[in-house]
Design an enzyme around this catalytic site. Structure first.
Site, PDB file in Angstrom:
ATOM      1  N   HIS A   1      -0.028 -10.872  -5.119  1.00  4.25           N
ATOM      2  CA  HIS A   1       0.032  -9.462  -5.476  1.00  4.25           C
ATOM      3  C   HIS A   1       0.026  -9.372  -6.997  1.00  4.25           C
ATOM      4  CE1 HIS A   1       0.736  -7.957  -1.461  1.00  4.25           C
ATOM      5  NE2 HIS A   1       1.814  -8.693  -1.291  1.00  4.25           N
TER       6      HIS A   1
ATOM      7  N   CYS B   1      -4.368  -7.485  -7.071  1.00  3.93           N
ATOM      8  CA  CYS B   1      -4.547  -6.096  -7.498  1.00  3.93           C
ATOM      9  C   CYS B   1      -4.292  -5.990  -8.997  1.00  3.93           C
ATOM     10  CB  CYS B   1      -3.563  -5.188  -6.774  1.00  3.93           C
ATOM     11  SG  CYS B   1      -3.895  -5.017  -5.011  1.00  3.93           S
TER      12      CYS B   1
END
Length: 443
Positions: free
Chosen positions: A250, A293
């Site tokens: 992430h 991301c």
């Protein structure tokens, strides 16, 4: 002690497929460890195989040993092929062995622990059209087309205008993949389902490109930092022509999460490999691939004027989720490495591919499928396998961008239906970067 040698039927299967095995077999630590666990290879044999300089030499040495390692060696080798995602070679061998077994009806050769192969596999390998390649992306596993080899003529005609890329191996590759996060320290970070597919895909493709690949999974921010520091300081970089770093987690713009919810700043990662902090890699290409991301915004796409009704693309699951956070980007202090005779910029000869886009007003999310892994890694893997033989890396990354642009999520009834993604890359490369796969100069 092992019982006698390999069954004659199994020997014939190995011999008849030896040319294909030498070209396509990936002999890495996982495959060797599997054969050691089944007591097919001794520790000394394993060390001798892995000491060989090229992938083809390792394959040749292993294929010479297997027929002498007892009647279970063939089935153990086939199982190891499945475990290392080389299903097409497993089916090629078991199909050949089954055919030989049918020619000798008086003897039952088929090992019941091995699944019987399907008929369509070999035929599918003969003709990999664009249509069949796209279909394989829609299947439940990544593509398994071998990396296509560079020709001698291409190498000789391009080597003078590109980075040197002929060391055996080409370099070290580091893959850090965070899949499961601490529910107490980082309750907002979900498990990255499909992330384990990505690190296996990267391990395999860079092994085939003749890199020594190390994979670490589920590290804290400090654990990632220590791992990268150790990797950047390896003395072996001095004899290699390049290096690869892949980070999967992430993330937010400029940083990725450790499993403890703390951020590792990407600028620190790049600094660890710059000309001041990693002198052994000066003037050598350093490749980075970031699957994370760079914000929470999802790209819902824009209708194309006079465009097609909709694109045909693999479906997606849900996007990676990350949240904004503050990280410490303090630079690491190191001793003076001495002044070179020719000055270099602080940072050069790097290329970095990002799974998602950073614009002036938006940082976007990266898309990931729970079975096939992320869109970015799927496309990178495919383009490297098909085009590294005659295309430099910057152009390969343009191809990745093109195919990511054409993809569209399929999740009716959710916010992710018809979602889009756009990858990008940055480069300070000073020459064309060809990987020249499977080519070794003859001196």
């Amino acid at each position: 002690m092992l019982e006698c040698g390999m069954l004659e039927r199994d020997k014939r299967a190995l011999v008849s497929r030896s040319a294909i095995l030498l070209k396509q077999l990936v002999v890495d630590e996982l495959l060797i460890q599997s054969l050691q666990a089944d007591e097919i290879l001794t520790e000394g044999m394993a060390e001798n195989i892995m000491a060989k300089q090229t992938s083809q030499q390792r394959s040749w040495h292993l294929l010479l040993l297997l027929p002498k390692r007892g009647p279970k060696a063939f089935s153990s080798f086939c199982s190891a092929l499945k475990e290392t995602q080389q299903q097409h070679l497993h089916e090629l061998l078991t199909q050949s062995s089954e055919k030989d077994g049918k020619e000798a009806p008086g003897v039952r050769f088929i090992d019941s622990s091995l699944p019987l192969p399907t008929q369509e596999v070999v035929a599918a390998k003969r003709a990999r059209t664009q249509e069949s390649m796209e279909f394989s992306l829609d299947a439940d596993s990544p593509i398994n087309t071998p990396v296509l080899p560079c020709s001698s003529d291409f190498y000789l005609s391009h080597r003078h205008k590109s980075y040197q890329m002929n060391s055996p191996p080409r370099g070290f590759a580091l893959v850090i993949s965070n899949v499961t996060f601490d529910p107490c320290a980082a309750p907002e970070l979900d498990t990255r389902k499909g992330g384990e597919v990505d690190d296996e895909v990267l391990r395999k493709v860079f092994t085939e490109l003749d890199y020594i690949v190390t994979v670490h999974r589920d590290l804290t921010a400090q654990g990632m930092r220590a791992c990268i520091e150790e990797f950047s300081r390896r003395p072996g970089h001095g004899t290699m022509d390049s290096c690869v770093v892949c980070l999967l987690s992430h993330g937010v713009e400029g940083a990725i999460y450790g499993t403890d919810g703390q951020l590792l700043q990407l600028d620190w990662v790049f600094e660890s490999f710059d000309n001041a902090h990693c002198p052994l890699l000066q003037n050598k290409p350093k490749m980075f691939f970031i699957q994370a991301c760079r914000g929470e915004e999802m790209d819902c796409g824009v209708e194309q004027v006079d465009g097609p009704v909709r694109t045909c693309s693999p479906s997606c699951e849900q996007r990676d989720a990350g949240r904004e956070g503050q990280g410490d980007a303090s630079a690491r202090q190191r001793g003076d490495m001495g002044r070179p005779r020719i000055k270099l910029p602080q940072r050069s000869d790097m290329i970095c591919g990002f799974a998602s886009l950073k614009g002036q007003n938006i940082c976007t999310a990266a898309m990931r499928n729970t079975k096939r892994g992320s869109w970015f890694v799927q496309e990178l893997d495919k383009r490297l396998r098909l085009h590294a033989r005659d295309t430099h890396l910057a152009d390969i990354m343009v191809q990745v961008n093109l195919h990511i642009k054409e993809r569209e999520g399929y999740a009716p009834g959710t916010a992710h239906h018809r979602c889009k993604e756009m990858s990008e890359f940055t480069s300070s490369l000073c020459k064309d970067l060809y990987l020249f796969p499977k080519y070794q100069p003859q001196y």
